[in-house]
Design a protein around this motif. Structure first.
Motif, short mmCIF file in Angstrom:
data_model
loop_
_atom_site.label_atom_id
_atom_site.label_comp_id
_atom_site.label_asym_id
_atom_site.label_seq_id
_atom_site.Cartn_x
_atom_site.Cartn_y
_atom_site.Cartn_z
N UNK A 73 62.87 67.49 36.41
CA UNK A 73 62.64 67.63 37.86
C UNK A 73 62.61 69.10 38.27
N UNK A 74 63.39 69.93 37.60
CA UNK A 74 63.47 71.36 37.93
C UNK A 74 62.11 72.04 37.80
N UNK A 75 61.28 71.52 36.86
CA UNK A 75 59.98 72.14 36.62
C UNK A 75 58.82 71.34 37.20
N UNK A 76 59.12 70.40 38.09
CA UNK A 76 58.09 69.54 38.64
C UNK A 76 56.99 70.32 39.36
N UNK A 77 57.36 71.35 40.12
CA UNK A 77 56.37 72.09 40.91
C UNK A 77 55.36 72.82 40.03
N UNK A 78 55.80 73.67 39.08
CA UNK A 78 54.79 74.35 38.26
C UNK A 78 53.93 73.39 37.43
N UNK A 79 54.50 72.29 36.95
CA UNK A 79 53.70 71.31 36.21
C UNK A 79 52.63 70.70 37.12
N UNK A 80 53.01 70.39 38.33
CA UNK A 80 52.06 69.79 39.27
C UNK A 80 50.94 70.76 39.61
N UNK A 81 51.29 72.04 39.76
CA UNK A 81 50.30 73.05 40.12
C UNK A 81 49.18 73.13 39.08
N UNK A 82 49.53 72.98 37.83
CA UNK A 82 48.53 73.09 36.76
C UNK A 82 48.03 71.70 36.30
N UNK A 83 48.37 70.69 37.08
CA UNK A 83 47.94 69.32 36.79
C UNK A 83 48.31 68.92 35.37
N UNK A 84 49.52 69.29 34.98
CA UNK A 84 50.05 68.94 33.67
C UNK A 84 50.97 67.72 33.80
N UNK A 85 51.05 66.96 32.75
CA UNK A 85 51.89 65.77 32.71
C UNK A 85 53.09 66.02 31.83
N UNK A 86 54.26 65.62 32.32
CA UNK A 86 55.45 65.64 31.46
C UNK A 86 55.96 64.21 31.39
N UNK A 87 56.00 63.69 30.17
CA UNK A 87 56.23 62.26 29.96
C UNK A 87 57.50 62.05 29.15
#
Length: 211
Positions: A73-87
């Protein structure tokens, strides 16, 4: 720096009011470099503590689900910005560990942020949990650029980076810190990688730390 990052993320969430597309873009561009600075500063400070031979871990019962969720959750924003998925793959419901939560979170932070940095936009990072008898494995993998074969044997050494151009992206201490923390818990870490096909970091957590 962490406070600044939190304020930027608050602005991006829209809770403080709507911004123009240009304003959002400027703030989004600031989050990643700021996180790099936070990681480098923390790694430099924490490496000194980890070098001490008399370092004592503060072992406590730790919920693995919460540990993973908090980090992701801590890295949700940068992942979302680059349209990356963390599964997250693997059933960790109710799994407890006897570990130093502060240091184990540092391991996860370093590995997930590394995966983020070295994986292209729209890429995928996977966090898996596997039981090996009484032991446990945490596996963090990505479909990024991978690590050159000639660097795999030294990637956990201090100040070692996979490429000279990575110097501007980190201190070269993150993976050494991960290795040191796992060893202090009686565990280990290894890497599997192929250039152009991604990387897998496998964390071995011994039965003495698994409740």
């Amino acid at each position: 720096m962490t406070v600044i990052k939190g304020n930027l993320q608050l602005l991006l969430s829209g809770m403080m009011g709507q911004m123009t597309e240009e304003q959002l873009m400027l703030i989004q561009r600031s989050v990643g470099p700021l996180e790099d600075l936070i990681q480098m500063t923390e790694n430099l400070l924490q490496s000194a503590a980890l070098e001490k031979s008399d370092l004592t871990l503060k072992l406590e019962t730790t919920d693995l689900d919460k540990l993973l969720s908090d980090t992701i959750d801590f890295y949700a924003v940068p992942f979302k910005q680059r349209e990356m998925e963390i599964f997250r793959d693997g059933n960790t419901f109710g799994q407890k560990l006897q570990v130093d939560a502060f240091w184990m979170k540092r391991v996860l932070n370093n590995l997930i942020w590394n995966a983020y940095k070295f994986t292209p936009d729209h890429g995928r990072v996977t966090v898996q949990v596997a039981h090996r008898g009484q032991d446990l494995e945490l596996i963090i993998s990505d479909n990024g650029r991978g690590i050159p074969a000639d660097k795999l044997s030294t990637i956990f050494d201090k100040f070692t980076q996979a490429s000279p151009k990575d110097r501007k992206m980190g201190s070269g201490l993150g993976l050494w810190i991960c290795k040191r923390i796992l060893e202090l818990h009686g565990g280990s870490i290894k890497v599997e990688s192929e250039e152009g096909k991604g990387t897998r970091f496998i964390l071995h957590i011994p039965s003495s730390c698994v409740l």
